[in-house]
Design a protein around this motif. Structure first.
Motif, PDB file in Angstrom:
ATOM      1  N   HIS A 389       0.837  -1.195   0.000  1.00 46.46           N
ATOM      2  CA  HIS A 389       0.000   0.000   0.000  1.00 46.46           C
ATOM      3  C   HIS A 389       0.879   1.256   0.000  1.00 46.46           C
ATOM      4  N   ARG A 390       1.911   1.252   0.809  1.00 46.39           N
ATOM      5  CA  ARG A 390       2.812   2.401   0.870  1.00 46.39           C
ATOM      6  C   ARG A 390       3.472   2.657  -0.478  1.00 46.39           C
ATOM      7  N   ASP A 391       3.791   1.592  -1.208  1.00 44.60           N
ATOM      8  CA  ASP A 391       4.469   1.732  -2.504  1.00 44.60           C
ATOM      9  C   ASP A 391       3.618   2.418  -3.563  1.00 44.60           C
ATOM     10  N   LEU A 392       2.311   2.517  -3.326  1.00 49.18           N
ATOM     11  CA  LEU A 392       1.450   3.197  -4.301  1.00 49.18           C
ATOM     12  C   LEU A 392       1.718   4.697  -4.373  1.00 49.18           C
ATOM     13  N   ALA A 393       2.438   5.241  -3.410  1.00 47.75           N
ATOM     14  CA  ALA A 393       2.760   6.668  -3.454  1.00 47.75           C
ATOM     15  C   ALA A 393       3.534   7.016  -4.720  1.00 47.75           C
ATOM     16  N   GLU A 394       4.372   6.110  -5.182  1.00 43.54           N
ATOM     17  CA  GLU A 394       5.171   6.386  -6.384  1.00 43.54           C
ATOM     18  C   GLU A 394       4.303   6.564  -7.624  1.00 43.54           C
ATOM     19  N   PRO A 395       3.384   5.617  -7.961  1.00 46.26           N
ATOM     20  CA  PRO A 395       2.530   5.862  -9.132  1.00 46.26           C
ATOM     21  C   PRO A 395       1.560   7.026  -8.949  1.00 46.26           C
ATOM     22  N   VAL A 396       1.197   7.347  -7.715  1.00 48.60           N
ATOM     23  CA  VAL A 396       0.366   8.537  -7.488  1.00 48.60           C
ATOM     24  C   VAL A 396       1.091   9.780  -7.985  1.00 48.60           C
ATOM     25  N   VAL A 397       2.353   9.922  -7.583  1.00 52.68           N
ATOM     26  CA  VAL A 397       3.143  11.088  -7.984  1.00 52.68           C
ATOM     27  C   VAL A 397       3.465  11.030  -9.475  1.00 52.68           C
ATOM     28  N   ALA A 398       3.847   9.831  -9.959  1.00 50.84           N
ATOM     29  CA  ALA A 398       4.246   9.690 -11.363  1.00 50.84           C
ATOM     30  C   ALA A 398       3.114  10.033 -12.325  1.00 50.84           C
ATOM     31  N   ASN A 399       1.874   9.818 -11.904  1.00 47.55           N
ATOM     32  CA  ASN A 399       0.727  10.073 -12.772  1.00 47.55           C
ATOM     33  C   ASN A 399       0.030  11.390 -12.459  1.00 47.55           C
ATOM     34  N   ALA A 400       0.729  12.253 -11.728  1.00 46.17           N
ATOM     35  CA  ALA A 400       0.240  13.615 -11.460  1.00 46.17           C
ATOM     36  C   ALA A 400      -1.153  13.629 -10.840  1.00 46.17           C
ATOM     37  N   VAL A 401      -1.384  12.716  -9.900  1.00 49.32           N
ATOM     38  CA  VAL A 401      -2.651  12.701  -9.164  1.00 49.32           C
ATOM     39  C   VAL A 401      -2.599  13.811  -8.127  1.00 49.32           C
ATOM     40  N   ASP A 402      -3.586  14.687  -8.140  1.00 45.57           N
ATOM     41  CA  ASP A 402      -3.555  15.873  -7.285  1.00 45.57           C
ATOM     42  C   ASP A 402      -3.957  15.594  -5.846  1.00 45.57           C
ATOM     43  N   LEU A 403      -5.006  14.789  -5.678  1.00 40.74           N
ATOM     44  CA  LEU A 403      -5.508  14.499  -4.339  1.00 40.74           C
ATOM     45  C   LEU A 403      -5.817  13.017  -4.209  1.00 40.74           C
ATOM     46  N   VAL A 404      -5.543  12.463  -3.036  1.00 43.90           N
ATOM     47  CA  VAL A 404      -5.859  11.062  -2.756  1.00 43.90           C
ATOM     48  C   VAL A 404      -6.665  10.993  -1.470  1.00 43.90           C
ATOM     49  N   PHE A 405      -7.828  10.352  -1.551  1.00 51.18           N
ATOM     50  CA  PHE A 405      -8.639  10.045  -0.380  1.00 51.18           C
ATOM     51  C   PHE A 405      -8.472   8.555  -0.085  1.00 51.18           C
ATOM     52  N   CYS A 406      -8.197   8.204   1.145  1.00 50.49           N
ATOM     53  CA  CYS A 406      -7.923   6.812   1.511  1.00 50.49           C
ATOM     54  C   CYS A 406      -8.855   6.357   2.616  1.00 50.49           C
ATOM     55  N   CYS A 407      -9.204   5.070   2.591  1.00 49.58           N
ATOM     56  CA  CYS A 407      -9.932   4.494   3.715  1.00 49.58           C
ATOM     57  C   CYS A 407      -9.446   3.082   3.987  1.00 49.58           C
ATOM     58  N   GLY A 408      -9.492   2.694   5.244  1.00 51.76           N
ATOM     59  CA  GLY A 408      -9.076   1.362   5.648  1.00 51.76           C
ATOM     60  C   GLY A 408      -7.720   1.375   6.347  1.00 51.76           C
ATOM     61  N   PRO A 409      -7.495   0.427   7.242  1.00 49.02           N
ATOM     62  CA  PRO A 409      -6.229   0.399   8.001  1.00 49.02           C
ATOM     63  C   PRO A 409      -4.996   0.200   7.141  1.00 49.02           C
ATOM     64  N   LEU A 410      -5.106  -0.551   6.041  1.00 49.95           N
ATOM     65  CA  LEU A 410      -3.957  -0.758   5.172  1.00 49.95           C
ATOM     66  C   LEU A 410      -3.644   0.498   4.359  1.00 49.95           C
ATOM     67  N   MET A 411      -4.682   1.160   3.862  1.00 45.65           N
ATOM     68  CA  MET A 411      -4.473   2.376   3.087  1.00 45.65           C
ATOM     69  C   MET A 411      -3.890   3.512   3.929  1.00 45.65           C
ATOM     70  N   HIS A 412      -3.935   3.375   5.250  1.00 46.47           N
ATOM     71  CA  HIS A 412      -3.312   4.393   6.091  1.00 46.47           C
ATOM     72  C   HIS A 412      -1.808   4.458   5.836  1.00 46.47           C
ATOM     73  N   SER A 413      -1.216   3.327   5.403  1.00 48.41           N
ATOM     74  CA  SER A 413       0.210   3.324   5.070  1.00 48.41           C
ATOM     75  C   SER A 413       0.484   4.205   3.861  1.00 48.41           C
TER      76      SER A 413
END
Length: 481
Positions: A389-413
């Motif tokens: 879950h933490r590793d998803l930060a890289e494709p978020v930035v690489a794809n110019a995603v402006d905002l991320v809303f997360c839910c769930g204990p794993l997505m907290h990472s």
């Protein structure tokens, strides 16, 4: 002229070794396991599932004009003596027996599809591509498990020229009985990715579980494998060990038999140049995503191996549309103007979320619009779950995603790993996150919603549609009174 019956009752009873009761029809028009959608003239199978027993709904199915019901012998006494029944020792085993009879009578080409990601999309693309050449039967939705595959196979009409079946698994040993039932002439493995790690542990074990599909391939049949993944040679060895006659590869690799030459990704579609088993093709895919481009190579390779018209199949891919829950675009109307929701809420794993973020990255924004990802937990990842879950930060930035809303204990990472300026909101579950997402959407935004089925992200999509209905929908309602 009406369509021919799917099964005669005699053939069904013989295949399932069933006892008969009541006034049975000569033939049935279809098969169902859901009393809510069973059609007139269909046979209702009272399957016992994890949460519900189909025998509790037999009366409802017959009231809905089902022609007959298939029930277990130990439940026979709860139904009227004149109820139209086929009585068997075990209903699911009877459905498997009927599926075996359907496969035995089928004279067309059969294609099986598995893989960690992209099974349903590949199956739907095959349905579309092959149907241009002849009648094509394919499993509905994601009917890919121990009851979905037999049901899909038993529904296969004798008039079809091609049949396509999706096969999935959570554990080792689940695909082998399915592929031996389906007996495909051609089997596709789309890719191997970290899915179901909780149960299988490693990518190699996931590859071995997917490779079980080889054990059902008909003599002289073919396996289609992804040349671009690290497990390609491993899968190739497994196919040879299973006695597969021909192994065909697809991908960007220079040695791939179905090779990508060039692709251009657009917000709503892609264009592709490829060489498919020696044939040069240029075609359009009517849905966005680099992952669909890769899987289209496997689709067209299967079309060629099945003896269907390759040119017609390639043209047909322009008609491919994302389905509900798997990337379907939904227009909404906020108080400030139009926005777009990408409904990818059906399921999620690291590979499919990365692919969805890439689609979001190519999305066309309106004036002052933003790319927004709404993500729920990816489940069944075992001890590596938080890191994945933490590793998803890289494709978020690489794809110019402006905002991320997360839910769930794993997505907290992921939430903790995101740059502060990309944090839209966090909640423990999707119900709590909904209140944060709805007021955040503005005109021009593109919002992608994704998570594992157990994360319940689909209600957020529905909430967006309720809160911001399209003006044309309102006008239609007014016209209709």
């Amino acid at each position: 002229m009406s369509a021919p019956a799917l099964w005669t009752t005699d053939a069904m009873a013989t295949a399932m070794r069933a006892q008969r009761q009541g006034a049975l029809p000569q033939a049935i028009a279809g098969l169902s396991i859901d009393s809510r959608s069973v059609g007139p003239g269909e046979a209702f199978f009272a399957i016992t599932g994890d949460n519900r027993d189909g025998h509790d709904f037999v009366t409802q199915a017959l009231a809905a004009k089902a022609a007959l019901a298939v029930v277990a012998a130990d439940r026979r006494a709860q139904f009227p003596a004149d109820a139209p029944l086929l009585i068997v020792p075990d209903v699911l085993a009877a459905l498997r027996a009927l599926a075996g009879a359907a496969r035995a009578r089928f004279q067309g080409k059969v294609i099986g599809v598995t893989g960690s990601v992209g099974k349903t999309g590949t199956k739907e693309a095959l349905r579309l591509a092959l149907s241009k050449d002849g009648e094509t039967h394919a499993s509905l939705a994601s009917y890919n498990n121990h009851w979905g595959v037999p049901l899909s196979l038993a529904r296969c009409p004798t008039t079809a020229r091609y049949a396509v079946f999706e096969m999935g698994m959570n554990h080792e040993g689940e695909i082998k009985p399915l592929t031996r039932l389906v007996r495909p002439h051609i089997a596709i493995i789309t890719t191997i990715a970290p899915v179901h790690l909780e149960f299988l542990g490693t990518l190699t074990k996931i590859a071995d579980a997917k490779a079980e599909i080889f054990f059902g391939i008909e003599p002289g049949g073919a396996a289609i494998l992804n040349h671009d993944i690290a497990q390609f040679n491993h899968l190739k060895r497994r196919a040879k060990e299973a006695g597969v006659a021909r192994i065909v590869s697809f991908g960007e690799h220079r040695n791939a038999d179905a090779r990508l030459i060039k692709c251009v990704l657009h917000a709503r579609w892609s264009t592709v140049e490829a060489q498919i088993l020696g044939a040069d093709l240029t075609y359009k895919i009517g849905a966005p995503g680099r992952h669909l481009v890769g899987n289209s190579l496997a689709v067209l390779a299967a079309v060629e191996l099945a003896g269907a018209d390759l040119a017609l199949a390639a043209l047909a891919l322009a008609e491919l549309n994302p389905v509900s829950g798997r990337g379907a675009p939904i227009e909404i109307e906020t108080p400030s103007g139009s926005a777009l929701v990408i409904d990818d809420s059906y399921n999620a794993n690291p590979a499919s979320v990365a692919a969805a973020l890439a689609v979001l990255g190519h999305a066309a924004l309106g004036p002052r619009g933003r790319r927004i990802a709404v993500l729920g937990d990816m489940l069944e990842l075992g001890r590596k779950g938080r890191a994945l879950h933490r590793d998803l930060a890289e494709p978020v930035v690489a794809n110019a995603v402006d905002l991320v809303f997360c839910c769930g204990p794993l997505m907290h990472s992921l939430w903790q790993a995101l740059p502060a300026n990309r944090r839209g909101g966090y909640a423990e579950d999707s119900a709590a996150l909904e209140a944060q997402v709805l007021p955040a959407i503005h005109a021009g935004d593109v919002v992608m919603v994704k998570g594992s089925l157990g994360s319940r992200m689909a209600p957020i999509v529905k909430a967006l549609q309720r809160a911001y209905p399209r003006h044309d929908s309102l006008e239609d309602a007014a016209v209709q009174g």
